[in-house]
Motif scaffolding. Structure first.
Motif, PDB file in Angstrom:
ATOM      1  N   LYS A 196      -6.088  -7.879   4.308  1.00 11.82           N
ATOM      2  CA  LYS A 196      -5.897  -6.919   3.222  1.00 11.82           C
ATOM      3  C   LYS A 196      -7.239  -6.274   2.896  1.00 11.82           C
ATOM      4  CE  LYS A 196      -1.946  -9.104   0.902  1.00 11.82           C
ATOM      5  NZ  LYS A 196      -1.414  -9.566  -0.414  1.00 11.82           N
ATOM      6  N   ILE A 197      -7.310  -4.966   3.102  1.00 11.05           N
ATOM      7  CA  ILE A 197      -8.527  -4.224   2.787  1.00 11.05           C
ATOM      8  C   ILE A 197      -8.322  -3.505   1.462  1.00 11.05           C
ATOM      9  CG2 ILE A 197     -10.102  -2.403   3.529  1.00 11.05           C
ATOM     10  CD1 ILE A 197      -9.274  -3.044   6.414  1.00 11.05           C
ATOM     11  N   VAL A 198      -9.206  -3.746   0.525  1.00  8.38           N
ATOM     12  CA  VAL A 198      -9.068  -3.145  -0.791  1.00  8.38           C
ATOM     13  C   VAL A 198      -9.157  -1.628  -0.684  1.00  8.38           C
ATOM     14  CG1 VAL A 198     -10.135  -2.940  -3.072  1.00  8.38           C
ATOM     15  CG2 VAL A 198      -9.973  -5.173  -1.967  1.00  8.38           C
ATOM     16  N   ASP A 199      -8.222  -0.962  -1.343  1.00  7.20           N
ATOM     17  CA  ASP A 199      -8.175   0.499  -1.338  1.00  7.20           C
ATOM     18  C   ASP A 199      -9.096   1.027  -2.434  1.00  7.20           C
ATOM     19  OD1 ASP A 199      -7.601   3.158  -1.245  1.00  7.20           O
ATOM     20  OD2 ASP A 199      -5.458   2.962  -1.680  1.00  7.20           O
ATOM     21  N   GLU A 200     -10.247   1.562  -2.033  1.00  5.34           N
ATOM     22  CA  GLU A 200     -11.218   2.070  -3.006  1.00  5.34           C
ATOM     23  C   GLU A 200     -10.660   3.214  -3.831  1.00  5.34           C
ATOM     24  OE1 GLU A 200     -15.094   2.868  -1.256  1.00  5.34           O
ATOM     25  OE2 GLU A 200     -14.391   1.814   0.523  1.00  5.34           O
ATOM     26  N   HIS A 201      -9.691   3.922  -3.287  1.00  7.41           N
ATOM     27  CA  HIS A 201      -9.158   5.092  -3.990  1.00  7.41           C
ATOM     28  C   HIS A 201      -8.012   4.725  -4.921  1.00  7.41           C
ATOM     29  CE1 HIS A 201     -11.675   7.429  -1.327  1.00  7.41           C
ATOM     30  NE2 HIS A 201     -11.108   6.865  -0.285  1.00  7.41           N
ATOM     31  N   GLY A 202      -7.670   3.447  -4.983  1.00 12.64           N
ATOM     32  CA  GLY A 202      -6.600   3.030  -5.868  1.00 12.64           C
ATOM     33  C   GLY A 202      -6.914   3.294  -7.323  1.00 12.64           C
ATOM     34  N   ALA A 203      -8.201   3.323  -7.680  1.00  9.36           N
ATOM     35  CA  ALA A 203      -8.587   3.549  -9.067  1.00  9.36           C
ATOM     36  C   ALA A 203      -8.388   4.988  -9.509  1.00  9.36           C
ATOM     37  CB  ALA A 203     -10.052   3.155  -9.267  1.00  9.36           C
ATOM     38  N   SER A 204      -8.084   5.884  -8.588  1.00 10.47           N
ATOM     39  CA  SER A 204      -7.877   7.282  -8.957  1.00 10.47           C
ATOM     40  C   SER A 204      -6.439   7.573  -9.350  1.00 10.47           C
ATOM     41  CB  SER A 204      -8.285   8.199  -7.787  1.00 10.47           C
ATOM     42  OG  SER A 204      -7.451   7.960  -6.663  1.00 10.47           O
ATOM     43  N   LEU A 205      -5.563   6.552  -9.303  1.00  8.48           N
ATOM     44  CA  LEU A 205      -4.178   6.758  -9.736  1.00  8.48           C
ATOM     45  C   LEU A 205      -4.160   7.213 -11.190  1.00  8.48           C
ATOM     46  CD1 LEU A 205      -2.557   3.562  -8.185  1.00  8.48           C
ATOM     47  CD2 LEU A 205      -2.277   5.904  -7.390  1.00  8.48           C
ATOM     48  N   PRO A 206      -3.294   8.157 -11.550  1.00 12.14           N
ATOM     49  CA  PRO A 206      -3.348   8.741 -12.885  1.00 12.14           C
ATOM     50  C   PRO A 206      -3.149   7.750 -14.019  1.00 12.14           C
ATOM     51  CG  PRO A 206      -1.314   9.355 -11.738  1.00 12.14           C
ATOM     52  CD  PRO A 206      -2.229   8.745 -10.731  1.00 12.14           C
ATOM     53  N   ASP A 207      -2.443   6.644 -13.808  1.00  7.26           N
ATOM     54  CA  ASP A 207      -2.171   5.705 -14.889  1.00  7.26           C
ATOM     55  C   ASP A 207      -2.933   4.396 -14.703  1.00  7.26           C
ATOM     56  OD1 ASP A 207      -0.206   7.505 -15.968  1.00  7.26           O
ATOM     57  OD2 ASP A 207       1.072   6.888 -14.313  1.00  7.26           O
ATOM     58  N   CYS A 208      -4.003   4.446 -13.941  1.00  4.12           N
ATOM     59  CA  CYS A 208      -4.736   3.238 -13.625  1.00  4.12           C
ATOM     60  C   CYS A 208      -5.464   2.705 -14.858  1.00  4.12           C
ATOM     61  CB  CYS A 208      -5.754   3.541 -12.535  1.00  4.12           C
ATOM     62  SG  CYS A 208      -6.522   2.101 -11.828  1.00  4.12           S
ATOM     63  N   PRO A 209      -5.223   1.451 -15.261  1.00  2.72           N
ATOM     64  CA  PRO A 209      -5.925   0.920 -16.425  1.00  2.72           C
ATOM     65  C   PRO A 209      -7.410   0.738 -16.167  1.00  2.72           C
ATOM     66  CG  PRO A 209      -4.028  -0.438 -15.811  1.00  2.72           C
ATOM     67  CD  PRO A 209      -4.283   0.516 -14.696  1.00  2.72           C
ATOM     68  N   GLU A 269     -10.402  -7.254  13.686  1.00  2.00           N
ATOM     69  CA  GLU A 269      -9.637  -6.201  13.026  1.00  2.00           C
ATOM     70  C   GLU A 269     -10.353  -5.653  11.797  1.00  2.00           C
ATOM     71  OE1 GLU A 269      -5.788  -7.666  12.085  1.00  2.00           O
ATOM     72  OE2 GLU A 269      -5.205  -8.043  14.168  1.00  2.00           O
ATOM     73  N   VAL A 270     -11.011  -6.510  11.042  1.00  2.00           N
ATOM     74  CA  VAL A 270     -11.581  -6.096   9.767  1.00  2.00           C
ATOM     75  C   VAL A 270     -13.031  -5.638   9.882  1.00  2.00           C
ATOM     76  CG1 VAL A 270     -12.558  -8.304   8.976  1.00  2.00           C
ATOM     77  CG2 VAL A 270     -11.535  -6.743   7.316  1.00  2.00           C
ATOM     78  N   ALA A 271     -13.728  -6.018  10.943  1.00  4.46           N
ATOM     79  CA  ALA A 271     -15.167  -5.794  11.035  1.00  4.46           C
ATOM     80  C   ALA A 271     -15.550  -4.312  10.984  1.00  4.46           C
ATOM     81  CB  ALA A 271     -15.718  -6.438  12.311  1.00  4.46           C
ATOM     82  N   VAL A 272     -14.782  -3.460  11.641  1.00  2.00           N
ATOM     83  CA  VAL A 272     -15.114  -2.020  11.650  1.00  2.00           C
ATOM     84  C   VAL A 272     -15.049  -1.447  10.236  1.00  2.00           C
ATOM     85  CG1 VAL A 272     -14.400   0.258  12.468  1.00  2.00           C
ATOM     86  CG2 VAL A 272     -14.346  -1.688  14.032  1.00  2.00           C
ATOM     87  N   ALA A 273     -13.990  -1.795   9.512  1.00  3.94           N
ATOM     88  CA  ALA A 273     -13.841  -1.289   8.148  1.00  3.94           C
ATOM     89  C   ALA A 273     -14.933  -1.828   7.234  1.00  3.94           C
ATOM     90  CB  ALA A 273     -12.465  -1.668   7.599  1.00  3.94           C
TER      91      ALA A 273
END
Length: 380
Positions: free
Chosen positions: A166-179, A12-16
């Protein structure tokens, strides 16, 4: 690779994972970077994860293996320890080797020729963006890569817990209030993130989680005294003048940080400060890393409203934000940290639980409430 993969999550994870590393290496090459680790193929990723998973469930003399596997040929690392005969990548081999290679910074080197994947020895050195798989405990695997500067915590790509992926979301850091802390942990692809100097809060968070006592770290603006309104007085362990050991190290020139004496001193200061968070109460530091107090009891200022709801997110693919009562995010530490940030909106609170959960609380002006970032997936 002609082998049967029996651990479903590996497939399941290998492709990602293949796509993630291919993108990292391609972007680095476009920037003209050299000495990059080779990007892993899907089949190699499947085989390494499958073998490591089954090895994690085995025991050697009553102990579960804790190992780190690095994918690279032996001539791509400095001063490797080479086995005279290559060993097949097999769960029994990894289990037997585990007691001798479980120390931090030691990696079993893995490479392949045709369909044959083998373990060639050990190494302490890994090229930039190199694929690493950590076996942390039975059934818990973490796919990582080495950061470009080579110092500090590796960047997590995916976490496998039994059949859960659980695949880390690389775009999570673009949230407007991200520390900034979360931005650093998620900063995989941008040149500024990859070249960024060591992030103190990342190292503190990792060390806080590692001591397993639980703890709270409050980060307040330098020179501000407003935070004291949210602390019960007198403080038993107030520090005066502020302790500046870590702050002084961070004022050193960036070039000094690549030297062993600086790195050794830095690790010592991190361990010392993170250790104080195990004392009952909160440790308070400035955003310039000066220690102000520890063992401080958080209280609600007179006239302040109780925090009634917070938004909770986890930076993994598919996660949806949830608005909950702060008591649902954890125990007393979490509730008091949420109240502190609710009242001191220019502050940050880092909370480690004894069970390994880790949460960063920050104020979200867009959402008008406290934002709880669950980041234990990034700290494994």
């Amino acid at each position: 690779m002609s082998r049967t993969i029996t651990y479903r999550a590996a497939k399941e994870v290998a492709v990602a994972v293949e796509a993630h590393f291919a993108g990292l290496v391609a972007a680095a090459q476009e920037r003209g970077e050299q000495y990059l680790a080779p990007a892993p193929s899907k089949k190699v990723v499947e085989a390494i994860i499958d073998t490591a998973f089954w090895a994690s469930l085995r025991r050697e003399e009553g102990n579960s293996p804790k190992i780190s596997l690095a994918l690279l040929p032996p001539d791509h690392t400095a001063n490797p320890m080479l086995f005279e005969r290559r060993l097949p990548l097999a769960s029994r081999v990894l289990t037997k080797l585990a007691p001798g290679v479980e120390r931090p910074g030691v990696h079993l080197g893995v490479w392949y020729e045709g369909d044959y994947i083998y373990v060639w020895g050990t190494t302490h050195e890994i090229q930039s963006l190199g694929f690493v798989l950590d076996v942390s405990e039975p059934g818990l695997l973490v796919v990582k890569h080495r950061r470009k500067d080579g110092f500090g915590k590796f960047a997590n790509v995916a976490v496998l817990i039994g059949d859960q992926v659980k695949i880390v979301d690389e775009h999570g850091a673009s949230l407007p209030d991200c520390p900034d802390l979360l931005t650093s942990l998620l900063g995989f692809t941008t040149p500024s993130a990859l070249n960024k100097s060591v992030n103190v809060l990342v190292q503190l968070a990792t060390s806080m989680r590692a001591h397993k006592h639980g703890g709270t770290l409050l980060v307040v603006p330098t020179g501000s005294t407003a935070w004291r309104q949210s602390i019960i007085h007198p403080m038993q362990y107030e520090v005066s003048p502020a302790y500046t050991g870590l702050a002084n190290l961070m004022r050193k020139e960036t070039a000094d940080r690549s030297q062993s004496p600086w790195q050794g001193a830095f690790r010592h200061e991190i361990e010392t400060m993170a250790g104080l968070t195990a004392v009952d109460g909160a440790t308070v530091i400035s955003d310039q890393h000066e220690l102000l107090a520890f063992g401080a009891k958080i209280g609600r200022p007179e006239g302040s409203a109780l925090v009634e709801q917070i938004v909770v997110t986890e930076p993994v693919v598919g996660n949806q934000a949830q608005i909950v009562h702060p008591s649902q995010s954890g125990g007393t530490r979490h509730l008091s940290a949420a109240q502190f940030v609710h009242d001191q909106r220019d502050a940050l609170a880092l909370v480690a639980s004894q069970d390994g959960r880790f949460t960063v609380f920050s104020w979200s002006p867009c959402e008008g409430m406290v934002h709880a970032h669950r980041i234990d997936t990034l700290l494994l």
